[in-house]
Design a protein around this motif. Structure first.
Motif, PDB file in Angstrom:
ATOM      1  N   TRP A 138       0.829  -1.214   0.000  1.00 44.99           N
ATOM      2  CA  TRP A 138       0.000   0.000   0.000  1.00 44.99           C
ATOM      3  C   TRP A 138       0.858   1.257   0.000  1.00 44.99           C
ATOM      4  O   TRP A 138       1.951   1.279   0.561  1.00 44.99           O
ATOM      5  CB  TRP A 138      -0.933   0.002   1.216  1.00 44.99           C
ATOM      6  CG  TRP A 138      -1.928  -1.123   1.173  1.00 44.99           C
ATOM      7  CD1 TRP A 138      -1.747  -2.381   1.675  1.00 44.99           C
ATOM      8  CD2 TRP A 138      -3.207  -1.101   0.559  1.00 44.99           C
ATOM      9  NE1 TRP A 138      -2.855  -3.149   1.432  1.00 44.99           N
ATOM     10  CE2 TRP A 138      -3.780  -2.388   0.746  1.00 44.99           C
ATOM     11  CE3 TRP A 138      -3.953  -0.138  -0.098  1.00 44.99           C
ATOM     12  CZ2 TRP A 138      -5.046  -2.711   0.277  1.00 44.99           C
ATOM     13  CZ3 TRP A 138      -5.219  -0.451  -0.566  1.00 44.99           C
ATOM     14  CH2 TRP A 138      -5.752  -1.731  -0.380  1.00 44.99           C
ATOM     15  N   ASP A 141      -0.399   8.373  -1.459  1.00 43.51           N
ATOM     16  CA  ASP A 141       0.053   9.364  -2.441  1.00 43.51           C
ATOM     17  C   ASP A 141      -0.342  10.742  -1.908  1.00 43.51           C
ATOM     18  O   ASP A 141      -1.516  11.096  -1.883  1.00 43.51           O
ATOM     19  CB  ASP A 141      -0.610   9.083  -3.792  1.00 43.51           C
ATOM     20  CG  ASP A 141      -0.265  10.123  -4.846  1.00 43.51           C
ATOM     21  OD1 ASP A 141       0.784  10.782  -4.710  1.00 43.51           O
ATOM     22  OD2 ASP A 141      -1.041  10.268  -5.810  1.00 43.51           O
ATOM     23  N   ARG A 270      -4.430  10.130  -1.887  1.00 39.60           N
ATOM     24  CA  ARG A 270      -5.160   8.856  -2.003  1.00 39.60           C
ATOM     25  C   ARG A 270      -4.356   7.700  -1.421  1.00 39.60           C
ATOM     26  O   ARG A 270      -3.127   7.752  -1.367  1.00 39.60           O
ATOM     27  CB  ARG A 270      -5.462   8.542  -3.469  1.00 39.60           C
ATOM     28  CG  ARG A 270      -6.228   9.613  -4.198  1.00 39.60           C
ATOM     29  CD  ARG A 270      -6.493   9.218  -5.630  1.00 39.60           C
ATOM     30  NE  ARG A 270      -5.271   8.921  -6.369  1.00 39.60           N
ATOM     31  CZ  ARG A 270      -5.247   8.482  -7.623  1.00 39.60           C
ATOM     32  NH1 ARG A 270      -6.370   8.236  -8.258  1.00 39.60           N
ATOM     33  NH2 ARG A 270      -4.104   8.263  -8.230  1.00 39.60           N
ATOM     34  N   VAL A 272      -3.356   3.945  -2.261  1.00 41.46           N
ATOM     35  CA  VAL A 272      -3.217   3.197  -3.512  1.00 41.46           C
ATOM     36  C   VAL A 272      -2.746   1.777  -3.221  1.00 41.46           C
ATOM     37  O   VAL A 272      -1.840   1.569  -2.394  1.00 41.46           O
ATOM     38  CB  VAL A 272      -2.221   3.905  -4.459  1.00 41.46           C
ATOM     39  CG1 VAL A 272      -2.027   3.104  -5.734  1.00 41.46           C
ATOM     40  CG2 VAL A 272      -2.705   5.318  -4.784  1.00 41.46           C
ATOM     41  N   CYS A 274      -0.808  -1.471  -4.560  1.00 43.00           N
ATOM     42  CA  CYS A 274       0.263  -1.787  -5.514  1.00 43.00           C
ATOM     43  C   CYS A 274      -0.011  -3.151  -6.158  1.00 43.00           C
ATOM     44  O   CYS A 274       0.539  -4.184  -5.753  1.00 43.00           O
ATOM     45  CB  CYS A 274       1.627  -1.784  -4.815  1.00 43.00           C
ATOM     46  SG  CYS A 274       2.029  -0.220  -4.018  1.00 43.00           S
ATOM     47  N   HIS A 285      -8.142   2.428  -6.206  1.00 40.97           N
ATOM     48  CA  HIS A 285      -6.974   3.113  -6.763  1.00 40.97           C
ATOM     49  C   HIS A 285      -5.787   2.151  -6.875  1.00 40.97           C
ATOM     50  O   HIS A 285      -5.357   1.563  -5.876  1.00 40.97           O
ATOM     51  CB  HIS A 285      -6.579   4.305  -5.886  1.00 40.97           C
ATOM     52  CG  HIS A 285      -7.665   5.322  -5.723  1.00 40.97           C
ATOM     53  ND1 HIS A 285      -8.201   6.022  -6.789  1.00 40.97           N
ATOM     54  CD2 HIS A 285      -8.326   5.761  -4.615  1.00 40.97           C
ATOM     55  CE1 HIS A 285      -9.137   6.849  -6.345  1.00 40.97           C
ATOM     56  NE2 HIS A 285      -9.246   6.706  -5.027  1.00 40.97           N
ATOM     57  N   THR A 286      -5.275   1.994  -8.084  1.00 35.15           N
ATOM     58  CA  THR A 286      -4.128   1.108  -8.310  1.00 35.15           C
ATOM     59  C   THR A 286      -3.033   1.820  -9.108  1.00 35.15           C
ATOM     60  O   THR A 286      -2.230   1.180  -9.786  1.00 35.15           O
ATOM     61  CB  THR A 286      -4.554  -0.164  -9.054  1.00 35.15           C
ATOM     62  OG1 THR A 286      -5.201   0.203 -10.286  1.00 35.15           O
ATOM     63  CG2 THR A 286      -5.484  -1.018  -8.202  1.00 35.15           C
ATOM     64  N   SER A 287      -3.001   3.148  -9.047  1.00 34.61           N
ATOM     65  CA  SER A 287      -1.940   3.900  -9.716  1.00 34.61           C
ATOM     66  C   SER A 287      -1.767   5.248  -9.026  1.00 34.61           C
ATOM     67  O   SER A 287      -2.695   5.765  -8.392  1.00 34.61           O
ATOM     68  CB  SER A 287      -2.255   4.112 -11.200  1.00 34.61           C
ATOM     69  OG  SER A 287      -3.347   4.994 -11.354  1.00 34.61           O
ATOM     70  N   PHE A 288      -0.573   5.813  -9.137  1.00 37.22           N
ATOM     71  CA  PHE A 288      -0.308   7.162  -8.633  1.00 37.22           C
ATOM     72  C   PHE A 288       0.861   7.745  -9.419  1.00 37.22           C
ATOM     73  O   PHE A 288       1.627   7.012 -10.068  1.00 37.22           O
ATOM     74  CB  PHE A 288       0.011   7.147  -7.129  1.00 37.22           C
ATOM     75  CG  PHE A 288       1.313   6.475  -6.772  1.00 37.22           C
ATOM     76  CD1 PHE A 288       2.499   7.202  -6.675  1.00 37.22           C
ATOM     77  CD2 PHE A 288       1.365   5.104  -6.537  1.00 37.22           C
ATOM     78  CE1 PHE A 288       3.695   6.578  -6.339  1.00 37.22           C
ATOM     79  CE2 PHE A 288       2.555   4.474  -6.206  1.00 37.22           C
ATOM     80  CZ  PHE A 288       3.730   5.212  -6.109  1.00 37.22           C
ATOM     81  N   ARG A 296       2.000   2.065 -11.894  1.00 31.48           N
ATOM     82  CA  ARG A 296       0.778   1.279 -12.081  1.00 31.48           C
ATOM     83  C   ARG A 296       1.157  -0.132 -12.523  1.00 31.48           C
ATOM     84  O   ARG A 296       2.323  -0.395 -12.860  1.00 31.48           O
ATOM     85  CB  ARG A 296      -0.143   1.943 -13.106  1.00 31.48           C
ATOM     86  CG  ARG A 296       0.397   1.996 -14.523  1.00 31.48           C
ATOM     87  CD  ARG A 296      -0.690   2.456 -15.485  1.00 31.48           C
ATOM     88  NE  ARG A 296      -0.222   2.564 -16.861  1.00 31.48           N
ATOM     89  CZ  ARG A 296      -0.126   1.551 -17.718  1.00 31.48           C
ATOM     90  NH1 ARG A 296      -0.434   0.311 -17.324  1.00 31.48           N
ATOM     91  NH2 ARG A 296       0.282   1.752 -18.956  1.00 31.48           N
TER      92      ARG A 296
END
Length: 420
Positions: A138, A141, A270, A272, A274, A285-288, A296
């Motif tokens: 995790w 961000d 957020r 996120v 990983c 959320h799976t990207s930053f 991502r």
């Protein structure tokens, strides 16, 4: 060196320090401030101008002029920001103070603070973030809302005072004056401020780092010692082992930022997940994006050829959009009165910079852009040379040029022109 020190002055600032600051400011170039004086104009009366700065700083009588507000694009795309442009003389004075303050503060800075520090930079922060994203499931961000406009002066001064003594008390005096210097807006009006420090000034990076060292780095180390992070100025990423831990850290961080007069952006901050081949959970959320790179899930290949999905960085959409717009703005196909060497001198420094930075991780993401540069060169050939006015002939000419001089254009090291 003794003769370079101030004599009979309340503050011991050497002329050598002012000279070294001038060399640094000259090397960085930069636009004129509110007085309209350029680097070249300042240099015409260099001796008297530098003496005036030294004399006033060492006497305690230096007062900074207003800072000129200039709106510029953000470095990795995604909008604009207001930059504060000091006068040339003020940049020199700030650089003198910044050098003294950096010398005192640098040894105490956290190893995971990467912004504006010697022998470390943005790519080091991205590399550390990539490694920790493999190790932790995790990420928080972070996005601090208008950090440079909101940072509290009393806490900046307190941090500066902590790292200055009797001999460097002048640094505190001038930091107070620089913080209070008004901002001159494009219409000429002066905007008085009661908080914040303008981006673009020589002193801002070190005082911003000092502020965040105590407001964020030391606090996180003290309250959550098991948590790792990377911070570059006001941009940061925190790594957590579980969603529960991430929520707990983020809740505490909201309170901490409020304590020091800051606020986390509610939409851009957020938690996120990983996600990759081994971490297959489904979360919102799976990207930053961090420092111009979007992390991502991406397809990749191991050394033994096995394909898998990794959680990896590559140039962000905003950054790619920004540099694509710059390539279009060159309008290379219209440079019909220029030769190839002139075009190479124009574009190679920029392209090398993009390759060195954005190509450091997943450089293949840059290939479509670099191929587009080749397409512009083909159109340039077709316009410039009548005997090569068809695609087939232009392609042949460019391919032969790349074969004979493969380093003529910087991007040819990665993307060769098509041969048919």
């Amino acid at each position: 060196m003794d003769e370079l020190k101030a004599s009979g002055k309340p503050f011991q600032i050497s002329k050598r320090e002012v000279w070294d600051a001038w060399l640094k400011v000259k090397g960085n170039q930069g636009a004129p401030g509110v007085d309209g004086q350029s680097i070249e104009a300042f240099e015409k009366d260099l001796k008297d101008n530098l003496y005036r700065i030294w004399n006033r700083m060492s006497s305690g009588t230096y007062f900074p002029p207003p800072v000129m507000a200039v709106e510029i694009p953000k470095p990795h795309g995604g909008g604009t920001r207001v930059l504060g442009v000091p006068c040339v003389a003020d940049r020199i004075a700030q650089t003198v103070a910044a050098a003294r303050l950096e010398k005192a503060a640098e040894p105490v800075f956290h190893p995971d603070s990467y912004g504006y520090r010697p022998e470390r930079g943005a790519l080091d922060a991205v590399a550390a973030c990539r490694k920790r994203c493999w190790e932790h499931n995790w990420v928080i961000d972070l996005d601090i809302r208008k950090f440079f406009d909101s940072v509290r002066w009393d806490l900046i001064v307190k941090a500066v005072e902590h790292h200055t003594g009797h001999e460097t008390r002048w640094v505190v005096l001038y930091v107070r004056r620089w913080l209070a210097a008004p901002l001159q807006l494009p219409d000429g009006t002066l905007q008085e401020r009661d908080r914040g420090t303008p981006q673009g000034s020589a002193i801002s990076p070190v005082i911003a780092n000092l502020f965040m060292h105590y407001a964020f780095d030391k606090w996180l180390e003290r309250e959550f010692p098991a948590v790792e992070f990377e911070r570059y100025a006001d941009d940061g990423v925190i790594h957590c082992v579980s969603q529960y831990q991430a929520r707990k850290v983020l809740a505490a961080l909201h309170e901490r930022m409020a304590e020091v007069g800051l606020e986390l952006h509610p939409d851009k901050t957020r938690i996120v997940y990983c996600k990759d081949s081994n971490r297959r959970g489904s979360y919102e959320h799976t990207s930053f994006t961090f420092l111009g790179f979007t992390f991502r899930p991406r397809g990749t290949r191991r050394e033994d050829g096995v394909q898998f999905t990794g959680f990896l960085p590559a140039i962000s959409k905003d950054a790619l959009k920004k540099i694509s717009a710059e390539v279009r703005s060159w309008r290379l196909h219209r440079w019909v009165t220029s030769g190839g060497s002139e075009i190479a001198r124009l574009i190679n420094p920029k392209v090398r910079g993009w390759m060195a930075y954005y190509g450091a991780f997943n450089r293949a993401a840059l290939y479509p852009l670099l191929r587009r540069v080749n397409t512009y060169l083909l159109r340039w050939i077709m316009r410039k040379y009548k005997k090569h006015s068809t695609w087939k002939k232009a392609i042949k000419m460019l391919a032969e040029a790349a074969a004979n001089r493969p380093r003529y254009f910087a991007h040819w090291a990665w993307v060769k022109p098509v041969t048919r």
